[in-house]
Design an enzyme around this catalytic site. Structure first.
Site, PDB file in Angstrom:
ATOM      1  N   GLN A 193       0.852  -1.197   0.000  1.00  0.00           N
ATOM      2  CA  GLN A 193       0.000   0.000   0.000  1.00  0.00           C
ATOM      3  C   GLN A 193       0.886   1.245   0.000  1.00  0.00           C
ATOM      4  O   GLN A 193       1.560   1.536   0.992  1.00  0.00           O
ATOM      5  CB  GLN A 193      -0.901  -0.019   1.235  1.00  0.00           C
ATOM      6  CG  GLN A 193      -1.949   1.076   1.264  1.00  0.00           C
ATOM      7  CD  GLN A 193      -2.796   0.987   2.524  1.00  0.00           C
ATOM      8  OE1 GLN A 193      -2.337   0.484   3.548  1.00  0.00           O
ATOM      9  NE2 GLN A 193      -4.027   1.449   2.459  1.00  0.00           N
ATOM     10  N   SER A 251       1.297   6.335   2.697  1.00  0.00           N
ATOM     11  CA  SER A 251       1.990   7.264   3.609  1.00  0.00           C
ATOM     12  C   SER A 251       3.251   7.848   2.981  1.00  0.00           C
ATOM     13  O   SER A 251       3.952   7.186   2.215  1.00  0.00           O
ATOM     14  CB  SER A 251       2.363   6.553   4.912  1.00  0.00           C
ATOM     15  OG  SER A 251       1.216   6.165   5.622  1.00  0.00           O
ATOM     16  N   SER A 282       4.725  -1.452   4.130  1.00  0.00           N
ATOM     17  CA  SER A 282       4.952  -2.838   4.529  1.00  0.00           C
ATOM     18  C   SER A 282       5.070  -3.736   3.306  1.00  0.00           C
ATOM     19  O   SER A 282       4.287  -3.623   2.361  1.00  0.00           O
ATOM     20  CB  SER A 282       3.803  -3.327   5.418  1.00  0.00           C
ATOM     21  OG  SER A 282       3.702  -2.532   6.581  1.00  0.00           O
ATOM     22  N   GLU A 305      -9.297  -4.241   8.104  1.00  0.00           N
ATOM     23  CA  GLU A 305      -8.450  -5.021   9.000  1.00  0.00           C
ATOM     24  C   GLU A 305      -9.028  -5.133  10.404  1.00  0.00           C
ATOM     25  O   GLU A 305      -8.618  -5.973  11.191  1.00  0.00           O
ATOM     26  CB  GLU A 305      -7.039  -4.418   9.072  1.00  0.00           C
ATOM     27  CG  GLU A 305      -6.930  -3.097   9.803  1.00  0.00           C
ATOM     28  CD  GLU A 305      -7.183  -1.888   8.924  1.00  0.00           C
ATOM     29  OE1 GLU A 305      -6.814  -0.782   9.329  1.00  0.00           O
ATOM     30  OE2 GLU A 305      -7.760  -2.061   7.833  1.00  0.00           O
ATOM     31  N   GLU A 338      -4.812   9.221  18.508  1.00  0.00           N
ATOM     32  CA  GLU A 338      -5.350  10.588  18.469  1.00  0.00           C
ATOM     33  C   GLU A 338      -6.454  10.709  17.425  1.00  0.00           C
ATOM     34  O   GLU A 338      -7.494  11.337  17.663  1.00  0.00           O
ATOM     35  CB  GLU A 338      -4.222  11.583  18.174  1.00  0.00           C
ATOM     36  CG  GLU A 338      -3.231  11.784  19.311  1.00  0.00           C
ATOM     37  CD  GLU A 338      -2.233  10.642  19.435  1.00  0.00           C
ATOM     38  OE1 GLU A 338      -1.521  10.578  20.449  1.00  0.00           O
ATOM     39  OE2 GLU A 338      -2.164   9.796  18.504  1.00  0.00           O
TER      40      GLU A 338
END
Length: 370
Positions: free
Chosen positions: A119, A122, A155, A236, A352
């Protein structure tokens, strides 16, 4: 109940590839071969991609059965699939947004383990805030796309065959994002593994230097990237309850270690009991959500994500109290759990962010200033 019993019998008798162990949602480089073979076995016996509809080769299992399978795999010490990204994220996205050609090209190969996906979301400046993605995709006159940018914390990128990429094809904000399929061995793709403090290298940096993608590698339409990204979130969380299995094992391990090191006093024993209660509460909350048919991508599952992450972290911290100075010895079995414990409150959505979701979407509190 019958499904769980069938799963238990299958896991007791199914041939296990050499080196297979429960490596979690993502295999390390050394786990990939065994993971692929295990995925092929799951597909052969009808246990691969349980949530996929029959029209795409899945058994269309209920949410409860999916959760039971995840839990029994955790008990058996095996992964529930090759990787989370392909079956749980990419597959449903292609079913919803992909063209028939994309579905035909990729879905079967995800299901039987021939293709491992990563994926590419990020970035160094866009971790929790995906709307700030800066990797740029520029459409060329022939309809192809040229991509340039950097991704991080990816990952399995060092082993993946394909990646699902979020890149900026338009202006700022969510509306300027598009999603693409990226063959990870394309010219211009460079992967650099990141060594973690627990000794593994599951995360990677990925550099995209003028990577050319065909028009048929856009998922959905240009500008639909934010919808694609949102569709990947939450799947997930169906397996959150399976984490209770590993947590109970960790508690037993740390209690045993504390006794062996002469550190199991009344104060530590009280902390261990509290941790045990928290894990049972987490498991019961998860089971209730499953029985009620709660949407795993919905806001209420943020409660479970927050509870699971912070319980995992606190159990890991108890390892320090249990081991004392022996925690400096890397061969201690609890040390690895301790090192990765705090990561649980970051990966998959920070604590958060979960609190913000709970405050705004469930409690109806005013939105925080942006």
């Amino acid at each position: 109940m019958r499904f769980r019993e069938d799963v238990t019998r299958f896991l007791e008798t199914a041939p296990r590839p050499a080196g297979l162990h429960d490596y979690g949602p993502t295999p390390s480089h050394g786990d990939v071969r065994a993971g692929r073979d295990w995925q092929a076995t799951l597909a052969e016996h009808g246990y691969a991609c349980l949530h996929w509809p029959a029209e795409h080769g899945g058994p269309d299992a209920s949410v409860a059965d999916q959760a039971a399978f995840a839990e029994e795999c955790a008990r058996a010490g095996v992964p529930r699939q090759l990787s989370m990204v392909g079956p749980d994220l990419v597959g449903p996205v292609l079913m919803r947004f992909g063209t028939p050609a994309q579905q035909q090209r990729h879905l079967a190969r995800i299901r039987d383990g021939r293709d491992l996906w990563c994926q590419l979301f990020s970035e160094p400046g866009a971790g929790s805030d995906l709307a700030a993605v800066a990797t740029r995709a520029v459409e060329r006159p022939d309809g192809s796309w040229q991509v340039r940018g950097q991704k991080v914390w990816t990952s399995a990128a060092d082993s993946a065959d394909l990646g699902i990429l979020l890149a900026r094809s338009g202006g700022p904000g969510p509306g300027g994002l598009s999603a693409f399929v990226v063959p990870m061995r394309s010219p211009g793709v460079t992967v650099r593994p990141l060594r973690q403090m627990d000794g593994e290298s599951k995360f990677n940096e990925v550099f995209l230097d003028d990577v050319v993608l065909g028009a048929d590698q856009v998922i959905g339409t240009p500008g639909a990237g934010w919808a694609v990204a949102k569709a990947t979130l939450g799947r997930e969380r169906l397996s959150l309850g399976a984490n209770a299995v590993g947590m109970f094992e960790s508690i037993v391990e740390l209690e045993t270690a504390a006794a062996a090191h002469g550190r199991l006093d009344d104060a530590l024993r009280d902390q261990i009991v509290e941790a045990w209660i928290r894990v049972w509460l987490m498991r019961v909350t998860w089971e209730r959500a499953i029985e009620e048919g709660t949407d795993p991508s919905g806001s209420t599952f943020s409660v479970l994500k927050l509870l699971t992450s912070e319980t995992y972290r606190d159990i890991a911290d108890l390892g320090i109290a249990a081991l004392g100075p022996a925690a400096l010895e890397e061969e201690q079995p609890l040390v690895k759990r301790m090192l990765v414990g705090h990561a649980q409150t970051i990966l998959g959505g920070t604590s958060e962010i979960q609190r913000t979701i709970l405050a705004e979407r469930i409690l109806g509190l005013p939105r925080a200033p942006r």
